[in-house]
Design a protein around this motif. Structure first.
Motif, PDB file in Angstrom:
ATOM      1  N   ALA A 147       0.820  -1.198   0.000  1.00 35.97           N
ATOM      2  CA  ALA A 147       0.000   0.000   0.000  1.00 35.97           C
ATOM      3  C   ALA A 147       0.862   1.260   0.000  1.00 35.97           C
ATOM      4  O   ALA A 147       0.457   2.302  -0.486  1.00 35.97           O
ATOM      5  CB  ALA A 147      -0.931   0.012   1.218  1.00 35.97           C
ATOM      6  N   CYS A 166       1.720   2.761  -3.593  1.00 38.96           N
ATOM      7  CA  CYS A 166       0.683   3.388  -4.398  1.00 38.96           C
ATOM      8  C   CYS A 166       0.348   4.738  -3.817  1.00 38.96           C
ATOM      9  O   CYS A 166       0.034   4.842  -2.646  1.00 38.96           O
ATOM     10  CB  CYS A 166      -0.575   2.512  -4.431  1.00 38.96           C
ATOM     11  SG  CYS A 166      -0.278   0.923  -5.190  1.00 38.96           S
ATOM     12  N   THR A 167       0.380   5.746  -4.629  1.00 37.65           N
ATOM     13  CA  THR A 167       0.129   7.098  -4.142  1.00 37.65           C
ATOM     14  C   THR A 167      -1.037   7.755  -4.845  1.00 37.65           C
ATOM     15  O   THR A 167      -1.284   8.934  -4.677  1.00 37.65           O
ATOM     16  CB  THR A 167       1.374   7.967  -4.343  1.00 37.65           C
ATOM     17  OG1 THR A 167       1.727   7.973  -5.743  1.00 37.65           O
ATOM     18  CG2 THR A 167       2.545   7.439  -3.540  1.00 37.65           C
ATOM     19  N   ASP A 168      -1.790   6.987  -5.663  1.00 41.10           N
ATOM     20  CA  ASP A 168      -2.880   7.603  -6.420  1.00 41.10           C
ATOM     21  C   ASP A 168      -4.184   7.642  -5.644  1.00 41.10           C
ATOM     22  O   ASP A 168      -5.180   8.161  -6.107  1.00 41.10           O
ATOM     23  CB  ASP A 168      -3.099   6.879  -7.754  1.00 41.10           C
ATOM     24  CG  ASP A 168      -3.517   5.430  -7.572  1.00 41.10           C
ATOM     25  OD1 ASP A 168      -3.596   4.979  -6.414  1.00 41.10           O
ATOM     26  OD2 ASP A 168      -3.769   4.769  -8.584  1.00 41.10           O
ATOM     27  N   GLY A 169      -4.194   7.054  -4.433  1.00 43.43           N
ATOM     28  CA  GLY A 169      -5.390   7.091  -3.598  1.00 43.43           C
ATOM     29  C   GLY A 169      -6.496   6.186  -4.082  1.00 43.43           C
ATOM     30  O   GLY A 169      -7.635   6.314  -3.667  1.00 43.43           O
ATOM     31  N   SER A 170      -6.183   5.219  -4.954  1.00 44.20           N
ATOM     32  CA  SER A 170      -7.219   4.341  -5.486  1.00 44.20           C
ATOM     33  C   SER A 170      -7.801   3.484  -4.372  1.00 44.20           C
ATOM     34  O   SER A 170      -7.084   2.803  -3.674  1.00 44.20           O
ATOM     35  CB  SER A 170      -6.630   3.437  -6.569  1.00 44.20           C
ATOM     36  OG  SER A 170      -6.118   4.197  -7.631  1.00 44.20           O
ATOM     37  N   GLN A 171      -9.103   3.528  -4.225  1.00 48.99           N
ATOM     38  CA  GLN A 171      -9.778   2.748  -3.205  1.00 48.99           C
ATOM     39  C   GLN A 171     -11.023   2.115  -3.812  1.00 48.99           C
ATOM     40  O   GLN A 171     -11.302   2.271  -4.997  1.00 48.99           O
ATOM     41  CB  GLN A 171     -10.159   3.641  -2.017  1.00 48.99           C
ATOM     42  CG  GLN A 171      -8.938   4.188  -1.258  1.00 48.99           C
ATOM     43  CD  GLN A 171      -8.154   3.115  -0.532  1.00 48.99           C
ATOM     44  OE1 GLN A 171      -8.689   2.062  -0.203  1.00 48.99           O
ATOM     45  NE2 GLN A 171      -6.882   3.380  -0.283  1.00 48.99           N
ATOM     46  N   ARG A 174      -6.195  -1.063   2.768  1.00 45.70           N
ATOM     47  CA  ARG A 174      -4.799  -1.009   2.347  1.00 45.70           C
ATOM     48  C   ARG A 174      -4.635  -1.237   0.845  1.00 45.70           C
ATOM     49  O   ARG A 174      -3.536  -1.055   0.316  1.00 45.70           O
ATOM     50  CB  ARG A 174      -3.994  -2.068   3.102  1.00 45.70           C
ATOM     51  CG  ARG A 174      -3.867  -1.790   4.594  1.00 45.70           C
ATOM     52  CD  ARG A 174      -3.195  -2.941   5.323  1.00 45.70           C
ATOM     53  NE  ARG A 174      -3.030  -2.645   6.741  1.00 45.70           N
ATOM     54  CZ  ARG A 174      -1.893  -2.806   7.412  1.00 45.70           C
ATOM     55  NH1 ARG A 174      -0.814  -3.242   6.785  1.00 45.70           N
ATOM     56  NH2 ARG A 174      -1.824  -2.513   8.684  1.00 45.70           N
ATOM     57  N   CYS A 199      -4.410  -0.808  -3.028  1.00 46.08           N
ATOM     58  CA  CYS A 199      -4.188   0.260  -4.000  1.00 46.08           C
ATOM     59  C   CYS A 199      -3.987  -0.383  -5.357  1.00 46.08           C
ATOM     60  O   CYS A 199      -3.555  -1.521  -5.469  1.00 46.08           O
ATOM     61  CB  CYS A 199      -3.011   1.138  -3.620  1.00 46.08           C
ATOM     62  SG  CYS A 199      -1.448   0.261  -3.594  1.00 46.08           S
ATOM     63  N   ASP A 200      -4.332   0.367  -6.369  1.00 45.79           N
ATOM     64  CA  ASP A 200      -4.342  -0.146  -7.738  1.00 45.79           C
ATOM     65  C   ASP A 200      -2.939  -0.090  -8.340  1.00 45.79           C
ATOM     66  O   ASP A 200      -2.660   0.688  -9.239  1.00 45.79           O
ATOM     67  CB  ASP A 200      -5.341   0.677  -8.559  1.00 45.79           C
ATOM     68  CG  ASP A 200      -5.546   0.120  -9.963  1.00 45.79           C
ATOM     69  OD1 ASP A 200      -5.146  -1.039 -10.200  1.00 45.79           O
ATOM     70  OD2 ASP A 200      -6.087   0.854 -10.804  1.00 45.79           O
ATOM     71  N   SER A 210     -10.990  -2.347  -7.663  1.00 49.49           N
ATOM     72  CA  SER A 210     -11.338  -1.823  -6.342  1.00 49.49           C
ATOM     73  C   SER A 210     -11.644  -2.985  -5.414  1.00 49.49           C
ATOM     74  O   SER A 210     -11.960  -4.097  -5.854  1.00 49.49           O
ATOM     75  CB  SER A 210     -12.540  -0.883  -6.427  1.00 49.49           C
ATOM     76  OG  SER A 210     -13.696  -1.573  -6.868  1.00 49.49           O
TER      77      SER A 210
END
Length: 276
Positions: A4, A7-12, A139, A141-142, A149
Motif C-alpha cells: 500500500a 501506491c500514491t494515487d489514492g485508489s480505493q 490497504r 491500491c491499484d 477496487s
C-alpha cells in the motif's frame, strides 16, 4: 503497510464501506506477501512487478495481506492458492468485472481479482473476520493501474440473507450482480452447505462463473459426503457444475494433491461464461 505504501494515487474501493462490526487488532495479525505470474502486458511499468515471471511472456506480481497465522506459517489454506493460480490464467479477462469472495478469511482471492482490475467484495459470515477484510481492503491500491477496487463486508449465506444484504447495501450487493463468485475451503460444515449453494445462485450473474476449491477436511462428515451434498444443493438451485479433481484436472497440473481435493466450475445452464 506493505505494498500500500507503493501506491500514491489514492485508489480505493468504489463501494462505500459498511459500518465496522468490530475493531481491527493489528497485534494478533501477521503480514504475508503473495507472488503471482501474470501476463507481461498487465504488469508493464508497474512498480509491483519487479521481475520476469517463471514462464515466457509473464511478469512476477507481488501483493501483501494481513491475516491470522495458521499451522505452517501461512495465512490462507491451500485451496486459496490453488484457486489464485487458476485466476491468474484468467488475468487478462478480469478487468472491469465484478467479483464476490465468500468465506474470505484474509480475502486473498478477492484482493487478487481487484489487482487484476475487477471490482471485488470480500465477505465473511463470521463477524470476527470482517475487520481483517476491511483492513486489507483499506490497504488496497491499484498498483497495476487496471482500475480495480476492493471492499470488505459482512455476509451471511442463504437466499434470505442475500435479500437482506441487497436491501441494506444495494450499492454493494444485488441479485445476479457478480460476474465471478469465489470461495476456497468453505465446503466442510454440512448445515451451511445448502445455504452456500443458495448464495452462489443469488449473486451469480447469468453469464457469470463461480469457482470453488476445496482441500480442507470436512467436519461432522467425510469430505466426499460434503462434496456430494454441495453438488446436490447446487443442482437444486438450478446451476450447472463441472468438477475437476487430481491428477487429470487442469487446475491440478502442478504440485501434489489429495484425491479428495477438487475445484468446481459453476455456471447457469447454457450460459456463455464471460470469463471462460
Amino acid at each position: 503497510r506493505g505494498l500500500a505504501q507503493e501506491c500514491t494515487d489514492g485508489s480505493q474501493s468504489e463501494h462505500p464501506a459498511p459500518m465496522a462490526l468490530a475493531l481491527f487488532d493489528e497485534s494478533i495479525h501477521v503480514e504475508r506477501k503473495f507472488a503471482f505470474d501474470i501476463p507481461a502486458a498487465l504488469g508493464a511499468g508497474a512498480t509491483v512487478c519487479e521481475a520476469e515471471g517463471s514462464a515466457e511472456g509473464t511478469r512476477r506480481f507481488e501483493m501483501s495481506l494481513l491475516g491470522y497465522e495458521k499451522v505452517g506459517g501461512d495465512i490462507v489454506w491451500r485451496g486459496a492458492r490453488l484457486l489464485a493460480a487458476e485466476m491468474t490464467r484468467k488475468a487478462s479477462k478480469m478487468r472491469g468485472r465484478s467479483a464476490l469472495e465468500l468465506g474470505a478469511g484474509s480475502g486473498l482471492l478477492g484482493a487478487l481479482a481487484a489487482h487484476l482490475g475487477a471490482h471485488a467484495v470480500v465477505t465473511d459470515g463470521d463477524e470476527g473476520e470482517v475487520p481483517t477484510l476491511e483492513e486489507n481492503a483499506a490497504r488496497f491500491c491499484d498498483g497495476l493501474g487496471l482500475g480495480g477496487s476492493l471492499a470488505g463486508a459482512f455476509l451471511e449465506w442463504g437466499t434470505e440473507a442475500g435479500v437482506r444484504a441487497a436491501e441494506a447495501s444495494p450499492e454493494v450487493f444485488r441479485r445476479g450482480g457478480f460476474d465471478l463468485v469465489l470461495g476456497s475451503d468453505i465446503v466442510y460444515i454440512p448445515q451451511y452447505i445448502p445455504d452456500l449453494a443458495e448464495t452462489i445462485a443469488f449473486f451469480l450473474a447469468r453469464d457469470g462463473e463461480a469457482l470453488i476449491s476445496n482441500t480442507a477436511v470436512a467436519t461432522r462428515t467425510s469430505q466426499p459426503e460434503a462434496r456430494a451434498l454441495f453438488l446436490k444443493s447446487l443442482e437444486a438451485a438450478g446451476l450447472h457444475v463441472e468438477v475437476e479433481t487430481p491428477p487429470d484436472g487442469p487446475a491440478f497440473a502442478e504440485g501434489e494433491w489429495s484425491n479428495t481435493d477438487y475445484l468446481l466450475r459453476i455456471s447457469w445452464p447454457s450460459a456463455v461464461v464471460a470469463l471462460a
